[in-house]
Design a protein around this motif. Structure first.
Motif, PDB file in Angstrom:
ATOM      1  N   LEU A  80       0.685  -1.626   0.166  1.00  0.00           N
ATOM      2  CA  LEU A  80      -0.077   0.215   0.247  1.00  0.00           C
ATOM      3  C   LEU A  80       1.458   1.476   0.280  1.00  0.00           C
ATOM      4  N   ARG A  81       0.707   2.203  -0.994  1.00  0.00           N
ATOM      5  CA  ARG A  81       1.539   3.129  -1.174  1.00  0.00           C
ATOM      6  C   ARG A  81       1.112   4.267  -1.311  1.00  0.00           C
ATOM      7  N   GLY A  82       1.448   5.351  -0.422  1.00  0.00           N
ATOM      8  CA  GLY A  82       0.973   7.063  -0.408  1.00  0.00           C
ATOM      9  C   GLY A  82       2.118   7.885   0.132  1.00  0.00           C
ATOM     10  N   SER A  83       1.500   8.872   0.578  1.00  0.00           N
ATOM     11  CA  SER A  83       2.477  10.635   0.397  1.00  0.00           C
ATOM     12  C   SER A  83       1.723  10.592   1.883  1.00  0.00           C
ATOM     13  N   ILE A  84       2.831  11.261   2.390  1.00  0.00           N
ATOM     14  CA  ILE A  84       2.457  11.493   3.869  1.00  0.00           C
ATOM     15  C   ILE A  84       2.218  13.060   3.903  1.00  0.00           C
ATOM     16  N   ASP A  85       1.151  13.288   3.604  1.00  0.00           N
ATOM     17  CA  ASP A  85       0.352  14.948   3.521  1.00  0.00           C
ATOM     18  C   ASP A  85      -0.364  15.480   4.682  1.00  0.00           C
ATOM     19  N   VAL A  86       0.432  15.838   5.183  1.00  0.00           N
ATOM     20  CA  VAL A  86       0.154  16.509   7.321  1.00  0.00           C
ATOM     21  C   VAL A  86       0.463  16.028   7.645  1.00  0.00           C
ATOM     22  N   LEU A  87       0.817  16.362   8.399  1.00  0.00           N
ATOM     23  CA  LEU A  87       0.799  15.678  10.529  1.00  0.00           C
ATOM     24  C   LEU A  87      -0.629  16.276  11.066  1.00  0.00           C
ATOM     25  N   ASP A  88      -0.794  15.675  12.189  1.00  0.00           N
ATOM     26  CA  ASP A  88      -1.318  15.831  13.053  1.00  0.00           C
ATOM     27  C   ASP A  88      -0.513  16.808  14.167  1.00  0.00           C
ATOM     28  N   VAL A  89      -0.821  18.420  13.844  1.00  0.00           N
ATOM     29  CA  VAL A  89       0.274  19.210  14.335  1.00  0.00           C
ATOM     30  C   VAL A  89       0.649  19.004  15.992  1.00  0.00           C
ATOM     31  N   ARG A  90      -0.130  19.054  16.673  1.00  0.00           N
ATOM     32  CA  ARG A  90       0.300  19.307  18.355  1.00  0.00           C
ATOM     33  C   ARG A  90       0.892  17.857  18.791  1.00  0.00           C
ATOM     34  N   PRO A 111      -6.186   5.523   1.819  1.00  0.00           N
ATOM     35  CA  PRO A 111      -7.710   4.791   2.689  1.00  0.00           C
ATOM     36  C   PRO A 111      -7.721   3.975   3.591  1.00  0.00           C
ATOM     37  N   SER A 112      -7.985   4.196   4.287  1.00  0.00           N
ATOM     38  CA  SER A 112      -7.942   2.613   5.024  1.00  0.00           C
ATOM     39  C   SER A 112      -8.592   1.414   4.214  1.00  0.00           C
ATOM     40  N   GLU A 113      -9.799   1.338   3.374  1.00  0.00           N
ATOM     41  CA  GLU A 113     -10.189   0.482   2.569  1.00  0.00           C
ATOM     42  C   GLU A 113      -9.348  -0.317   1.979  1.00  0.00           C
ATOM     43  N   PHE A 114      -7.631  -0.232   1.839  1.00  0.00           N
ATOM     44  CA  PHE A 114      -6.917  -0.555   1.461  1.00  0.00           C
ATOM     45  C   PHE A 114      -6.869  -1.548   2.764  1.00  0.00           C
ATOM     46  N   LEU A 115      -6.737  -0.999   3.748  1.00  0.00           N
ATOM     47  CA  LEU A 115      -6.253  -1.962   4.995  1.00  0.00           C
ATOM     48  C   LEU A 115      -7.015  -2.835   4.473  1.00  0.00           C
ATOM     49  N   HIS A 116      -9.000  -2.763   4.431  1.00  0.00           N
ATOM     50  CA  HIS A 116      -9.884  -4.025   4.415  1.00  0.00           C
ATOM     51  C   HIS A 116      -9.076  -5.315   2.972  1.00  0.00           C
ATOM     52  N   LYS A 117      -8.947  -4.187   2.733  1.00  0.00           N
ATOM     53  CA  LYS A 117      -8.771  -5.136   0.338  1.00  0.00           C
ATOM     54  C   LYS A 117      -7.807  -6.124   0.991  1.00  0.00           C
ATOM     55  N   GLU A 118      -6.805  -5.794   1.938  1.00  0.00           N
ATOM     56  CA  GLU A 118      -5.244  -6.896   2.559  1.00  0.00           C
ATOM     57  C   GLU A 118      -5.616  -7.449   3.569  1.00  0.00           C
ATOM     58  N   ASN A 119      -6.792  -7.560   4.005  1.00  0.00           N
ATOM     59  CA  ASN A 119      -6.774  -8.267   5.058  1.00  0.00           C
ATOM     60  C   ASN A 119      -6.573  -8.008   5.970  1.00  0.00           C
ATOM     61  N   ILE A 120      -6.410  -6.858   6.491  1.00  0.00           N
ATOM     62  CA  ILE A 120      -4.578  -6.062   7.635  1.00  0.00           C
ATOM     63  C   ILE A 120      -5.630  -5.899   8.520  1.00  0.00           C
ATOM     64  N   ARG A 121      -5.795  -5.976   9.929  1.00  0.00           N
ATOM     65  CA  ARG A 121      -6.964  -5.966  10.935  1.00  0.00           C
ATOM     66  C   ARG A 121      -6.188  -5.737  12.280  1.00  0.00           C
ATOM     67  N   PRO A 122      -7.087  -5.089  12.659  1.00  0.00           N
ATOM     68  CA  PRO A 122      -6.539  -4.435  14.350  1.00  0.00           C
ATOM     69  C   PRO A 122      -6.392  -5.720  15.003  1.00  0.00           C
ATOM     70  N   GLY A 123      -4.769  -5.421  15.042  1.00  0.00           N
ATOM     71  CA  GLY A 123      -3.833  -6.576  16.016  1.00  0.00           C
ATOM     72  C   GLY A 123      -2.424  -7.173  15.385  1.00  0.00           C
ATOM     73  N   ASP A 124      -2.563  -7.230  13.704  1.00  0.00           N
ATOM     74  CA  ASP A 124      -1.911  -7.367  12.912  1.00  0.00           C
ATOM     75  C   ASP A 124      -0.784  -5.982  13.071  1.00  0.00           C
ATOM     76  N   SER A 125       0.324  -6.824  12.652  1.00  0.00           N
ATOM     77  CA  SER A 125       1.781  -6.166  12.527  1.00  0.00           C
ATOM     78  C   SER A 125       1.605  -5.797  11.285  1.00  0.00           C
ATOM     79  N   VAL A 126       2.005  -4.679  11.102  1.00  0.00           N
ATOM     80  CA  VAL A 126       1.933  -4.306   9.662  1.00  0.00           C
ATOM     81  C   VAL A 126       4.095  -3.515   9.538  1.00  0.00           C
ATOM     82  N   GLN A 127       4.472  -4.081   8.137  1.00  0.00           N
ATOM     83  CA  GLN A 127       5.473  -2.989   7.512  1.00  0.00           C
ATOM     84  C   GLN A 127       5.591  -1.579   7.386  1.00  0.00           C
ATOM     85  N   VAL A 128       6.456  -0.581   7.786  1.00  0.00           N
ATOM     86  CA  VAL A 128       6.196   0.744   6.876  1.00  0.00           C
ATOM     87  C   VAL A 128       7.919   1.414   6.735  1.00  0.00           C
TER      88      VAL A 128
END
Length: 285
Positions: free
Chosen positions: A177-187, A196-213
């Protein structure tokens, strides 16, 4: 019109500039409600101004008028424009790229060019450096109050003629899953991506799974780690990094109670690319 006028600038609140804009708006009409989106856009940062409009506009009622003034070209030949979005919001701003995210993600129905000579605060003709007060707040208030219609703001120009900044589209390539870092949650220093989160769903990545960033800056790898995909910050220990879904339902990357951006010297914009994939399972014997 909704009767709401929402202001965004890079002026800060250390002097009277924002107050003057409020004053002009209320001089036009005491009936409108004037609110602030933010006045803490980094100076001259059109990209962030564009993103904050995208983050905010759709959550206001139809007919709301936004004025966005991040204007390093004030007094030059850049145009002043008013737009109507596809979901019936109005934005008055310099034509310098500050509508890039709105156009890309939400759509613009019509654009009007404001005559900076005729459509301005009375007796402000000698001032050429405060269009935020003299043109944008003034015309925003006239539109929000119903004193003028959108069509009366100026002549039509083609939507495709407005100035835009380049935007990287999120994509799935193989299992990445590839994209840009558009902005910060500043504070808090969290990274907000356009994946989009739907990309996670397409790859069946669920809460608790490990993700390589993996994060790249201008094509050079600057960060790689395996993070937990969590529902909330409380799902990981203090000081632990995580992947989560932010308030725009896109992928965010953060450290619980610390700044990911500061810790790892990560910036924002189209030069900063992030790749996510399900982490390979590690078996300890």
């Amino acid at each position: 019109m909704s009767g709401y006028l929402v202001l965004q600038t890079d002026f800060g609140l250390v002097d009277g500039a924002v107050s003057a804009m409020h004053g002009v708006a209320h001089t036009v009409s005491d009936e409108i409600v004037v609110k602030d989106l933010t006045h803490e856009i980094p100076p001259y940062d059109i990209w962030v101004a564009s993103y904050r409009l995208y983050q905010t506009v759709s959550y206001w009622k139809e007919g709301t008028v936004f004025v966005s003034v991040v204007d390093p070209g004030v007094g030059s030949d850049r145009r002043s424009i008013a737009v109507k979005t596809l979901d019936n919001h109005y934005i008055i701003t310099p034509d310098n790229g500050s509508l890039s995210h709105i156009l890309h993600y939400q759509g613009i129905a019509e654009v009007r060019q404001i005559d900076e000579v005729k459509s301005r605060l009375p007796h402000s003709e000698e001032s050429h450096t405060f269009h935020g007060r003299d043109i944008y707040a003034y015309n925003g208030a006239r539109l929000a109050s119903g004193e003028i219609t959108f069509e009366q703001l100026g002549s039509v120009i083609p939507v495709e003629d407005i100035t835009t900044l380049p935007i990287v589209n999120a994509e799935i390539e193989g299992k990445i899953l590839r994209g840009s870092i558009d902005v910060l949650d500043v504070r808090f220093g969290s990274l907000w991506t356009n994946i989009p989160s739907e990309f996670l769903h397409k790859e069946n990545i669920r809460p608790g799974d490990s993700v390589q960033v993996t994060i790249f800056h201008k094509g050079k790898k600057v960060y790689q780690n395996i993070l937990q995909f969590a529902k909330s910050f409380a799902d990981v220990n203090v000081g632990e990094p995580l992947v989560y879904v932010n308030s725009l339902v896109n992928v965010g990357i953060a450290v619980n109670q610390d700044s990911f951006s500061d810790l790892y010297h990560i910036g924002t914009g189209t030069d900063w690319i992030v790749e996510l994939r399900r982490a390979p399972k590690i078996i300890f014997e």
